[in-house]
Design an enzyme around this catalytic site. Sequence first.
Site, PDB file in Angstrom:
ATOM      1  N   SER A  19       0.842  -1.188   0.000  1.00 26.25           N
ATOM      2  CA  SER A  19       0.000   0.000   0.000  1.00 26.25           C
ATOM      3  C   SER A  19       0.885   1.249   0.000  1.00 26.25           C
ATOM      4  O   SER A  19       2.096   1.171  -0.251  1.00 26.25           O
ATOM      5  CB  SER A  19      -0.948  -0.018   1.203  1.00 26.25           C
ATOM      6  OG  SER A  19      -1.910   1.003   1.088  1.00 26.25           O
ATOM      7  N   LYS A  22      -0.451   7.401   0.402  1.00 26.46           N
ATOM      8  CA  LYS A  22      -1.577   8.106  -0.227  1.00 26.46           C
ATOM      9  C   LYS A  22      -2.929   7.525   0.175  1.00 26.46           C
ATOM     10  O   LYS A  22      -3.971   8.117  -0.101  1.00 26.46           O
ATOM     11  CB  LYS A  22      -1.420   8.083  -1.747  1.00 26.46           C
ATOM     12  CG  LYS A  22      -0.233   8.901  -2.249  1.00 26.46           C
ATOM     13  CD  LYS A  22      -0.062   8.794  -3.752  1.00 26.46           C
ATOM     14  CE  LYS A  22       1.075   9.685  -4.242  1.00 26.46           C
ATOM     15  NZ  LYS A  22       2.387   9.314  -3.648  1.00 26.46           N
ATOM     16  N   LYS A  34      -6.484   2.424  -2.930  1.00 29.37           N
ATOM     17  CA  LYS A  34      -5.512   1.696  -2.104  1.00 29.37           C
ATOM     18  C   LYS A  34      -6.084   1.462  -0.701  1.00 29.37           C
ATOM     19  O   LYS A  34      -5.912   0.385  -0.125  1.00 29.37           O
ATOM     20  CB  LYS A  34      -4.201   2.475  -2.014  1.00 29.37           C
ATOM     21  CG  LYS A  34      -3.256   2.241  -3.161  1.00 29.37           C
ATOM     22  CD  LYS A  34      -2.650   0.837  -3.128  1.00 29.37           C
ATOM     23  CE  LYS A  34      -1.470   0.716  -4.085  1.00 29.37           C
ATOM     24  NZ  LYS A  34      -0.853  -0.626  -4.043  1.00 29.37           N
ATOM     25  N   ASN A  63       7.588   6.954  -1.052  1.00 25.77           N
ATOM     26  CA  ASN A  63       8.267   6.855  -2.340  1.00 25.77           C
ATOM     27  C   ASN A  63       9.539   6.020  -2.232  1.00 25.77           C
ATOM     28  O   ASN A  63      10.292   6.139  -1.268  1.00 25.77           O
ATOM     29  CB  ASN A  63       8.624   8.259  -2.842  1.00 25.77           C
ATOM     30  CG  ASN A  63       7.401   9.126  -3.030  1.00 25.77           C
ATOM     31  OD1 ASN A  63       6.726   9.034  -4.031  1.00 25.77           O
ATOM     32  ND2 ASN A  63       7.098   9.954  -2.043  1.00 25.77           N
ATOM     33  N   LEU A  65      13.107   5.247  -3.973  1.00 24.06           N
ATOM     34  CA  LEU A  65      14.068   5.844  -4.898  1.00 24.06           C
ATOM     35  C   LEU A  65      14.413   4.865  -6.015  1.00 24.06           C
ATOM     36  O   LEU A  65      14.694   3.695  -5.766  1.00 24.06           O
ATOM     37  CB  LEU A  65      15.346   6.225  -4.151  1.00 24.06           C
ATOM     38  CG  LEU A  65      15.208   7.355  -3.115  1.00 24.06           C
ATOM     39  CD1 LEU A  65      16.469   7.471  -2.295  1.00 24.06           C
ATOM     40  CD2 LEU A  65      14.902   8.675  -3.813  1.00 24.06           C
ATOM     41  N   SER A  67      12.487   3.636  -8.266  1.00 23.62           N
ATOM     42  CA  SER A  67      11.384   2.816  -8.758  1.00 23.62           C
ATOM     43  C   SER A  67      10.706   3.518  -9.934  1.00 23.62           C
ATOM     44  O   SER A  67      10.979   4.685 -10.238  1.00 23.62           O
ATOM     45  CB  SER A  67      10.374   2.562  -7.637  1.00 23.62           C
ATOM     46  OG  SER A  67       9.830   3.788  -7.177  1.00 23.62           O
ATOM     47  N   VAL A  71      10.953  10.434  -8.819  1.00 23.93           N
ATOM     48  CA  VAL A  71      11.276  11.793  -9.236  1.00 23.93           C
ATOM     49  C   VAL A  71      12.746  11.937  -9.632  1.00 23.93           C
ATOM     50  O   VAL A  71      13.091  12.770 -10.475  1.00 23.93           O
ATOM     51  CB  VAL A  71      10.905  12.793  -8.113  1.00 23.93           C
ATOM     52  CG1 VAL A  71      11.831  12.638  -6.911  1.00 23.93           C
ATOM     53  CG2 VAL A  71      10.944  14.219  -8.616  1.00 23.93           C
ATOM     54  N   THR A  88       6.386  20.732  -8.589  1.00 24.52           N
ATOM     55  CA  THR A  88       4.999  21.202  -8.541  1.00 24.52           C
ATOM     56  C   THR A  88       4.804  22.394  -7.616  1.00 24.52           C
ATOM     57  O   THR A  88       4.032  23.296  -7.908  1.00 24.52           O
ATOM     58  CB  THR A  88       4.053  20.063  -8.111  1.00 24.52           C
ATOM     59  OG1 THR A  88       4.488  19.535  -6.854  1.00 24.52           O
ATOM     60  CG2 THR A  88       4.033  18.960  -9.149  1.00 24.52           C
ATOM     61  N   GLU A 158      -3.158  16.077  -5.541  1.00 27.49           N
ATOM     62  CA  GLU A 158      -1.813  15.992  -4.957  1.00 27.49           C
ATOM     63  C   GLU A 158      -1.743  16.788  -3.661  1.00 27.49           C
ATOM     64  O   GLU A 158      -2.218  17.918  -3.584  1.00 27.49           O
ATOM     65  CB  GLU A 158      -0.778  16.522  -5.957  1.00 27.49           C
ATOM     66  CG  GLU A 158       0.655  16.326  -5.506  1.00 27.49           C
ATOM     67  CD  GLU A 158       1.652  16.725  -6.581  1.00 27.49           C
ATOM     68  OE1 GLU A 158       2.762  16.162  -6.598  1.00 27.49           O
ATOM     69  OE2 GLU A 158       1.336  17.598  -7.407  1.00 27.49           O
TER      70      GLU A 158
END
Length: 231
Positions: A19, A22, A34, A63, A65, A67, A71, A88, A158
Amino acid sequence: MRVAVVAQQYEVERMVLISTDKAVNPTNVMGASKRLAEMVCEALQRSSNTPTTTQMEVVRFGNVLGSTGSVIPRFAEQIARGGPVTVTHPDIKRYFMSIQEAAQLVLQAASMGQGGEIFVLDMGEPVRIVDLAHNMIRLSGHGEKDIRIEFIGLRPGEKLYEELLADTEETRETPHPRLRIARSRAVPQTFIAELEQWFAEASHVSDAEVRARLKHWVPEYQPTQHPSRTH
């Protein structure tokens, strides 16, 4: 739900749902779906009482790194092209961990779970994405005059800050120092039956109906308005 049901039918020993942060107070369909998947695992685990029940665990983290969709590769590509590096929002923050850390902690959670738990991984301190962009520009041998950073506005749904726990959740310790177990909101007894009925009836449904159903089952889901993206 189909994977989980089949796992139980064939007496698979363990099933781990990957999961995401988010799923906590979700603001978009991805996060709400999810959370719905987490609820499916919790409900199916609770409804099975046989000794051969599949043990279902949920592992929730941020997140990873390197994957898909990370980013860092995107920033590297933008820097290689001469910029701009797109961020953003100047205040947006995210949790990060390595692929190795994520894999090890998922295996740890799978080995120690008794069934039905939501494991929350210690992600450390969140990182400001704009600081990450500055550091990558500097480490690539460029200055900010060479590669500029452009703020393009938050995407629909977001958040500025991701959360690993909902307001109504608490955690308890595990033997692993970087794993905790969340106590989430109880899943209604009728949840699986309602979900199965909707799957059986729904063929062509609108986006609005999907969001309404998600809101019904995940009341903490608060869709955000589509912000205007500015350059």
